[in-house]
Design a protein around this motif. Structure first.
Motif, PDB file in Angstrom:
ATOM      1  N   ALA A   1       1.343  -8.528  -5.029  1.00  0.00           N
ATOM      2  CA  ALA A   1       0.842  -7.225  -5.469  1.00  0.00           C
ATOM      3  C   ALA A   1       1.960  -6.204  -5.439  1.00  0.00           C
ATOM      4  N   ASP A   2       1.957  -5.320  -6.434  1.00  0.00           N
ATOM      5  CA  ASP A   2       2.902  -4.215  -6.490  1.00  0.00           C
ATOM      6  C   ASP A   2       2.297  -2.918  -5.969  1.00  0.00           C
ATOM      7  N   LEU A   3       0.965  -2.815  -6.058  1.00  0.00           N
ATOM      8  CA  LEU A   3       0.247  -1.618  -5.612  1.00  0.00           C
ATOM      9  C   LEU A   3      -1.063  -2.060  -4.981  1.00  0.00           C
ATOM     10  N   VAL A   4      -1.293  -1.654  -3.739  1.00  0.00           N
ATOM     11  CA  VAL A   4      -2.512  -2.002  -3.012  1.00  0.00           C
ATOM     12  C   VAL A   4      -3.268  -0.722  -2.706  1.00  0.00           C
ATOM     13  N   VAL A   5      -4.554  -0.700  -3.051  1.00  0.00           N
ATOM     14  CA  VAL A   5      -5.430   0.437  -2.789  1.00  0.00           C
ATOM     15  C   VAL A   5      -6.516  -0.018  -1.819  1.00  0.00           C
ATOM     16  N   VAL A   6      -6.684   0.703  -0.712  1.00  0.00           N
ATOM     17  CA  VAL A   6      -7.706   0.380   0.283  1.00  0.00           C
ATOM     18  C   VAL A   6      -8.659   1.561   0.397  1.00  0.00           C
ATOM     19  N   ASP A   7      -9.922   1.334   0.083  1.00  0.00           N
ATOM     20  CA  ASP A   7     -10.951   2.377   0.212  1.00  0.00           C
ATOM     21  C   ASP A   7     -11.593   2.289   1.593  1.00  0.00           C
ATOM     22  N   GLU A   8     -12.256   3.389   1.999  1.00  0.00           N
ATOM     23  CA  GLU A   8     -12.927   3.470   3.303  1.00  0.00           C
ATOM     24  C   GLU A   8     -11.977   3.064   4.426  1.00  0.00           C
ATOM     25  N   ALA A   9     -10.775   3.632   4.406  1.00  0.00           N
ATOM     26  CA  ALA A   9      -9.751   3.248   5.371  1.00  0.00           C
ATOM     27  C   ALA A   9     -10.110   3.640   6.794  1.00  0.00           C
ATOM     28  N   SER A  10     -11.022   4.586   6.988  1.00  0.00           N
ATOM     29  CA  SER A  10     -11.416   4.960   8.350  1.00  0.00           C
ATOM     30  C   SER A  10     -12.087   3.807   9.077  1.00  0.00           C
ATOM     31  N   MET A  11     -12.588   2.810   8.335  1.00  0.00           N
ATOM     32  CA  MET A  11     -13.276   1.679   8.933  1.00  0.00           C
ATOM     33  C   MET A  11     -12.326   0.548   9.324  1.00  0.00           C
ATOM     34  N   VAL A  12     -11.043   0.672   8.989  1.00  0.00           N
ATOM     35  CA  VAL A  12     -10.087  -0.411   9.250  1.00  0.00           C
ATOM     36  C   VAL A  12      -9.527  -0.273  10.661  1.00  0.00           C
ATOM     37  N   ASP A  13      -9.644  -1.332  11.455  1.00  0.00           N
ATOM     38  CA  ASP A  13      -9.178  -1.257  12.836  1.00  0.00           C
ATOM     39  C   ASP A  13      -7.677  -1.504  12.914  1.00  0.00           C
ATOM     40  N   LEU A  14      -7.126  -1.307  14.101  1.00  0.00           N
ATOM     41  CA  LEU A  14      -5.680  -1.401  14.309  1.00  0.00           C
ATOM     42  C   LEU A  14      -5.120  -2.788  13.991  1.00  0.00           C
ATOM     43  N   PRO A  15      -5.685  -3.885  14.533  1.00  0.00           N
ATOM     44  CA  PRO A  15      -5.103  -5.195  14.208  1.00  0.00           C
ATOM     45  C   PRO A  15      -5.137  -5.510  12.718  1.00  0.00           C
ATOM     46  N   LEU A  16      -6.236  -5.181  12.036  1.00  0.00           N
ATOM     47  CA  LEU A  16      -6.345  -5.511  10.617  1.00  0.00           C
ATOM     48  C   LEU A  16      -5.377  -4.686   9.779  1.00  0.00           C
ATOM     49  N   MET A  17      -5.226  -3.395  10.094  1.00  0.00           N
ATOM     50  CA  MET A  17      -4.277  -2.572   9.342  1.00  0.00           C
ATOM     51  C   MET A  17      -2.851  -3.072   9.567  1.00  0.00           C
ATOM     52  N   CYS A  18      -2.550  -3.493  10.772  1.00  0.00           N
ATOM     53  CA  CYS A  18      -1.223  -4.033  11.060  1.00  0.00           C
ATOM     54  C   CYS A  18      -0.966  -5.285  10.232  1.00  0.00           C
ATOM     55  N   LYS A  19      -1.968  -6.145  10.122  1.00  0.00           N
ATOM     56  CA  LYS A  19      -1.790  -7.390   9.366  1.00  0.00           C
ATOM     57  C   LYS A  19      -1.708  -7.122   7.870  1.00  0.00           C
ATOM     58  N   LEU A  20      -2.396  -6.089   7.393  1.00  0.00           N
ATOM     59  CA  LEU A  20      -2.253  -5.707   5.992  1.00  0.00           C
ATOM     60  C   LEU A  20      -0.832  -5.234   5.713  1.00  0.00           C
ATOM     61  N   ALA A  21      -0.332  -4.335   6.550  1.00  0.00           N
ATOM     62  CA  ALA A  21       1.025  -3.822   6.347  1.00  0.00           C
ATOM     63  C   ALA A  21       2.047  -4.946   6.427  1.00  0.00           C
ATOM     64  N   ASP A  22       1.815  -5.905   7.307  1.00  0.00           N
ATOM     65  CA  ASP A  22       2.724  -7.035   7.457  1.00  0.00           C
ATOM     66  C   ASP A  22       2.755  -7.909   6.207  1.00  0.00           C
ATOM     67  N   ALA A  23       1.623  -7.951   5.479  1.00  0.00           N
ATOM     68  CA  ALA A  23       1.508  -8.829   4.307  1.00  0.00           C
ATOM     69  C   ALA A  23       1.959  -8.168   3.015  1.00  0.00           C
ATOM     70  N   LEU A  24       2.364  -6.906   3.058  1.00  0.00           N
ATOM     71  CA  LEU A  24       2.801  -6.231   1.835  1.00  0.00           C
ATOM     72  C   LEU A  24       4.244  -6.609   1.517  1.00  0.00           C
ATOM     73  N   PRO A  25       4.550  -6.883   0.254  1.00  0.00           N
ATOM     74  CA  PRO A  25       5.950  -7.140  -0.121  1.00  0.00           C
ATOM     75  C   PRO A  25       6.798  -5.891   0.127  1.00  0.00           C
ATOM     76  N   PRO A  26       8.101  -6.046   0.319  1.00  0.00           N
ATOM     77  CA  PRO A  26       8.953  -4.889   0.630  1.00  0.00           C
ATOM     78  C   PRO A  26       8.926  -3.797  -0.435  1.00  0.00           C
ATOM     79  N   HIS A  27       8.654  -4.159  -1.700  1.00  0.00           N
ATOM     80  CA  HIS A  27       8.677  -3.171  -2.774  1.00  0.00           C
ATOM     81  C   HIS A  27       7.314  -2.537  -3.022  1.00  0.00           C
TER      82      HIS A  27
END
Length: 611
Positions: A274-300
């Motif tokens: 993915a080049d662009l990731v959009v996450v809705d209802e981000a207030s519902m995302v917990d710390l471990p899951l947000m960390c794993k999302l950020a970890d899975a994003l390509p550098p660009h």
């Protein structure tokens, strides 16, 4: 009796917490009681969503457990000295290897959650920065004006600024309350991003996600409606419309969740395509899951987080969106390096501030979804401000259009709930087909602050179910017209925690449970469903990501710690056309005064990479 044993016996610790502290003393005899206690409290705090516990807030943690009593706390100076000297407590990331605890800035944390915060902050800092190559400023200004129908001479519309900002910055927090146009804005963000890529002869890979299945479905539906309107208005052509992504999935599905594992298929070694990731209802995302999302994003990759900073935080550990917003500022001013590029791209005069945080936030502050029958804007503003006096004065004066207030004992609640709910669910059962019935599920819902007790969702679900069935039936029986909510993710079934379906009697005389999916209604056999429960009434937590025409919000007759201003705000803003509030005056006032705050070091880490 040891300190740990006493705290367990008095109810301050769970057996799990006690076992953690005791294991340290068993592995290293002579470990001070205060160190073992700190470890146990760091574990205990996770149940309340805190990723760390400042030692000067331990009394507040205990008040969350039992507000009517207090434990005997260790002397603060001695406690700090023993933690600083302990072989189990690291003083920071450089010293953390092999140590289960981190003691820094006067707070104790389990190393796993300290690692999550450190990794997330580091990943977001690495992702943040200007989009490269940047879009042509003249083209961006022209297209933004056209997409938002704004006056080119007065371009400071906050939605238009949001769309332009998301084209020049790689990580953007797009926040705002209900009706402020977050998904409408992000549709235009995607239009601009796709058009900019096409102008370069490239294809932009877009991934859309939300924490729950119903939130993902709402995002997909909203984007499809926005694209259609843009096409009908002549602002995009058929080629652009067909190139725009509208299929959203749950975050777990996007990341490639694995049954019975905390690990995902996509991570730093196997990033998302993915080049662009959009996450809705981000207030519902917990710390471990947000960390794993950020970890899975390509550098660009680029990341856009949509959400309402004032809503309830995630059920699990962390209040990530609130921490990111705290670090990124008020959403109305920007660091000079960003303001200059935003002004060049829009022609708008924008306010500046000095800041070291790499994140960029913009707050949408004007409601565009004002109902002719319901106006909760003044009510929600007073709740967010913690002004219970204004809220109660307005309720007494019936000053809030479409809001009806009732109070009383829990024993009298059942009659009100049945009067509200039964006509609606009988109408659903009489619908001509299952597709119509599924759509009607959005018309009404009972929302509760708690799950247990006379005012809890479990009890009210049972009362409604029994009233709709023949005498002698069980409250959990499958019957025509019963709504059910999935309570656990099931990748095998393609059903996820929070998905709501409807039991329907087919023409063949058999019951099936139907769910709305991206391809339309789909049926499952009742016996094949993962863990589920009735959904006549939902907790406010479970209602996040949903909206209903008519909401009955129920608070228990006695104050409980889970009732907070964030819970009240989240509950009332689920209503589109009518809101009925069942709450005693004292309980409501105490709830508005109480914050659902989470203790975390994430915001400090983003403001200062050396924190």
């Amino acid at each position: 009796m040891s300190v740990l044993d006493r705290w367990l016996r008095e109810g301050w610790l769970r057996p799990l917490d006690h076992a953690l502290g005791a294991s340290l003393q068993r592995l290293t005899p002579g470990t001070p009681d205060n160190v073992a206690l700190a470890a146990a409290l760091a574990s205990r705090a996770l149940e309340f969503g805190h990723s760390r516990v400042p030692l000067d807030r331990v009394a507040d943690l205990c008040a969350e457990i039992a507000p009517d009593r207090t434990p005997q706390l260790p002397a603060r100076t001695e406690w700090e000295r023993e933690l600083a000297a302990s072989v189990y407590a690291a003083s920071g990331e450089d010293d953390a290897r092999g140590k289960p605890l981190v003691f820094a800035s006067g707070a104790i944390a389990l190393r796993r959650y300290d690692d999550y915060e450190a990794k997330l902050a580091s990943a977001l800092r690495a992702l943040s920065g200007p989009v490269a190559p940047p879009p042509d400023p003249d083209w961006l200004r022209e297209r933004t004006v056209a997409l938002f129908s704004i006056d080119a001479d007065h371009p400071a519309d906050r939605q238009a600024l949001s769309a332009a900002l998301a084209q020049i910055e790689r990580v953007v927090l797009l926040t705002g309350g209900p009706g402020t146009g977050k998904t409408t804005t992000v549709a235009r963000v995607l239009v601009l991003a796709v058009e900019a890529a096409l102008r370069r002869g490239e294809t932009l890979r877009v991934a859309l996600a939300a924490p729950t299945g119903k939130a993902a479905a709402r995002l997909s539906e909203s984007l499809r409606e926005s694209y259609k309107k843009l096409f009908d208005d002549g602002r995009i052509d058929a080629t652009e419309r067909d190139a725009l992504e509208s299929r959203a999935s749950t975050l777990h599905r996007l990341l490639g969740g694995r049954p019975d594992s905390v690990h995902f298929r996509h991570d730093a070694k196997n990033p998302l395509a993915a080049d662009l990731v959009v996450v809705d209802e981000a207030s519902m995302v917990d710390l471990p899951l947000m960390c794993k999302l950020a970890d899975a994003l390509p550098p660009h990759a680029r990341l856009i987080l949509l959400g309402d900073r004032d809503q309830l935080p995630s059920v699990e550990t962390g209040d990530v969106l609130a921490a990111l917003c705290d670090a990124a500022g008020d959403g109305a001013t920007w660091p000079s390096r960003i303001a200059a590029r935003l002004q060049a791209a829009t022609g708008a005069e924008v306010a500046t501030r000095e800041d070291t945080c790499p994140l960029v936030r913009i707050e949408l502050d004007r409601s565009r979804r004002q109902s002719a029958t319901l106006d909760v804007s003044a009510l929600s503003a007073s709740i967010r401000a913690g002004d219970s006096a204004s809220v109660l004065a307005g309720l007494h004066a019936s000053a809030y259009r479409g809001v009806h207030w009732h109070s009383g004992r829990d024993a009298a609640l059942a009659e009100l709930v049945l009067d509200h709910a039964l006509p609606h669910y009988r109408a659903i059962a009489s619908a001509p087909d299952v597709a119509t019935a599924l759509a009607m599920l959005r018309n009404h819902r009972v929302l509760t602050a708690v799950r247990e007790g006379d005012a809890g969702s479990r009890t009210l679900n049972a009362r409604i179910a029994l009233a709709l069935q023949r005498p002698g039936a069980r409250d959990d029986a499958f019957f025509h017209g019963r709504p059910v909510m999935i309570r656990e993710n099931s990748y095998r079934h393609g059903l996820y925690n929070g998905d709501v379906g409807l039991v329907w009697l087919g023409e063949d005389g058999n019951l099936r449970v139907w769910f709305d999916t991206a391809t339309g209604p789909r049926a499952w056999l009742p016996a094949a469903l993962p863990v589920h429960e009735s959904a006549f009434a939902l907790t406010v937590h479970k209602s996040q990501g949903s909206e209903f025409d008519d909401v009955l919000l129920v608070l228990p007759e006695r104050s409980v710690r889970v009732t907070s201003r964030e819970l009240i705000y989240t509950g009332i803003t689920r209503a589109r056309r009518a809101l009925t509030l069942w709450a005693n005056e004292n309980v409501l006032a105490e709830a508005i005064a109480r914050r659902a705050q989470r203790w975390s070091g994430l915001a400090d880490r983003l403001r200062n990479p050396l924190a």
